[in-house]
Design a protein around this motif. Sequence first.
Motif, short mmCIF file in Angstrom:
data_model
loop_
_atom_site.label_atom_id
_atom_site.label_comp_id
_atom_site.label_asym_id
_atom_site.label_seq_id
_atom_site.Cartn_x
_atom_site.Cartn_y
_atom_site.Cartn_z
N GLY A 47 -10.30 16.25 10.11
CA GLY A 47 -10.39 14.88 9.65
C GLY A 47 -9.77 14.64 8.29
N ALA A 48 -9.26 15.69 7.67
CA ALA A 48 -8.66 15.59 6.34
C ALA A 48 -7.13 15.56 6.45
N PRO A 49 -6.44 15.23 5.36
CA PRO A 49 -4.99 15.37 5.36
C PRO A 49 -4.61 16.84 5.61
N VAL A 50 -3.79 17.06 6.59
CA VAL A 50 -3.44 18.43 6.97
C VAL A 50 -1.98 18.76 6.66
N TRP A 51 -1.20 17.73 6.34
CA TRP A 51 0.24 17.92 6.20
C TRP A 51 0.79 16.70 5.47
N ILE A 52 1.77 16.89 4.60
CA ILE A 52 2.49 15.75 4.04
C ILE A 52 3.98 16.02 4.20
N GLU A 53 4.75 14.94 4.35
CA GLU A 53 6.18 15.10 4.61
C GLU A 53 6.96 14.06 3.80
N LEU A 54 7.92 14.54 3.03
CA LEU A 54 8.77 13.67 2.24
C LEU A 54 9.99 13.27 3.06
N ARG A 55 10.22 11.97 3.17
CA ARG A 55 11.41 11.44 3.81
C ARG A 55 12.29 10.88 2.69
N THR A 56 13.48 11.47 2.52
CA THR A 56 14.28 11.22 1.33
C THR A 56 15.75 11.39 1.66
N ALA A 63 6.51 19.35 4.01
CA ALA A 63 7.90 19.46 4.40
C ALA A 63 8.71 18.36 3.73
N LEU A 64 10.01 18.59 3.61
CA LEU A 64 10.93 17.62 3.06
C LEU A 64 12.04 17.42 4.08
N VAL A 65 12.29 16.18 4.45
CA VAL A 65 13.22 15.85 5.52
C VAL A 65 14.28 14.88 5.00
N THR A 66 15.52 15.14 5.32
CA THR A 66 16.58 14.19 4.98
C THR A 66 16.54 13.02 5.93
N SER A 67 16.33 11.82 5.38
CA SER A 67 16.24 10.61 6.19
C SER A 67 17.63 10.10 6.52
N THR A 68 17.79 9.63 7.75
CA THR A 68 19.07 9.06 8.18
C THR A 68 19.08 7.54 8.08
N ASP A 69 17.99 6.97 7.60
CA ASP A 69 17.89 5.52 7.47
C ASP A 69 18.21 5.11 6.04
N PRO A 70 19.37 4.50 5.79
CA PRO A 70 19.74 4.15 4.41
C PRO A 70 18.85 3.08 3.80
N GLU A 71 18.12 2.34 4.63
CA GLU A 71 17.24 1.29 4.12
C GLU A 71 15.83 1.80 3.81
N ALA A 72 15.52 3.02 4.24
CA ALA A 72 14.16 3.53 4.06
C ALA A 72 13.94 3.95 2.61
N ARG A 73 12.79 3.55 2.08
CA ARG A 73 12.42 3.93 0.72
C ARG A 73 11.90 5.36 0.72
N PRO A 74 12.40 6.24 -0.16
CA PRO A 74 11.88 7.61 -0.21
C PRO A 74 10.38 7.62 -0.43
N SER A 75 9.65 8.39 0.36
CA SER A 75 8.20 8.41 0.24
C SER A 75 7.63 9.65 0.91
N TRP A 76 6.45 10.04 0.42
CA TRP A 76 5.67 11.08 1.06
C TRP A 76 4.77 10.43 2.11
N ASN A 77 4.78 10.98 3.32
CA ASN A 77 3.93 10.48 4.39
C ASN A 77 2.78 11.44 4.62
N VAL A 78 1.56 10.91 4.74
CA VAL A 78 0.36 11.72 4.90
C VAL A 78 -0.01 11.81 6.38
N TYR A 79 -0.30 13.04 6.84
CA TYR A 79 -0.72 13.29 8.22
C TYR A 79 -2.19 13.71 8.20
N PHE A 80 -3.01 13.03 9.00
CA PHE A 80 -4.42 13.36 9.09
C PHE A 80 -4.70 14.15 10.36
N SER A 81 -5.54 15.15 10.23
CA SER A 81 -5.92 15.99 11.35
C SER A 81 -6.85 15.23 12.30
#
Length: 262
Positions: free
Chosen positions: A144-153, A197-215
């Motif tokens: 039930g806690a954050p288990v993973w975060i991912e940067l889209r940048t 994880a850090l992921v290269t985003s292919t969306d030029p309009e997307a704002r760089p951000s960390w996304n939180v994943y909950f278990s």
Amino acid sequence: MTESAPVVTGAAVRCVPAVPSWVSLMAGDLESATDFYGRLLGWTFSRGPDRWGPYVRALAGGVAVAGLSGATDLQLPVAWTAYFGTEDADMVSERVRARGGTVAIGPLGFDAGRLAIAADRAGAPFGIWEGDRERGAVLHTLPGAPVWIELRTPDAFDSALFYGGVFGWDDRPAGEFDVRFEHERVVLRTAGRSVAALVTSTDPEARPSWNVYFSVPDADATVELADRLGADVLGEVRDSPYGRVADLRDPQGGRFSVLGPR
């Protein structure tokens, strides 16, 4: 600008240096946010210090795993913020500035330690937390806690160099951290687990951000419940190398994801 601080009492999570150790939500309507996340993730809540506005701690299995604040400024976006642990918030803040990032708030002292809010050189916000490194559960091991975060940048490799330098991933004892490229991501592993994880985003309009994943125990069932609770489901539930995942937007606009077993 107001951010929720990782202030907890009783059962708490541990501040693990260089690792995502806490998350907070800035919500427009705190009561609605606690109703939504409580029903979706099974959280209960306890009131926290309200020096900067209404604030509660989210509890999973009796352990505080997240903070939720009510916005005092309606111009603030509803968003989750991930905090990295550190031994020295002042030193890390200086490293952020030296590497082209910015520090918007702090470091400031709180009951649970010291806190700063920063952004990397691509503009993605993140938190810095200096707290108790000896006691408490490790955040990403709790149901039930954050288990993973991912940067889209725009450039995951440049961002990995930034965060690696800021938090000293390469300067720590051999085997403590492992940074590798796998599944089209730069992945941070510690204690035998992938935690970010850090992921290269292919969306030029997307704002760089960390996304939180909950278990969650069942991603498909959680998505069905989220839809009934008024969330937006952003695409299909899908299998990933790390489990079954789905991207969601809560009823107030805060983006997050859920991760369950395949």
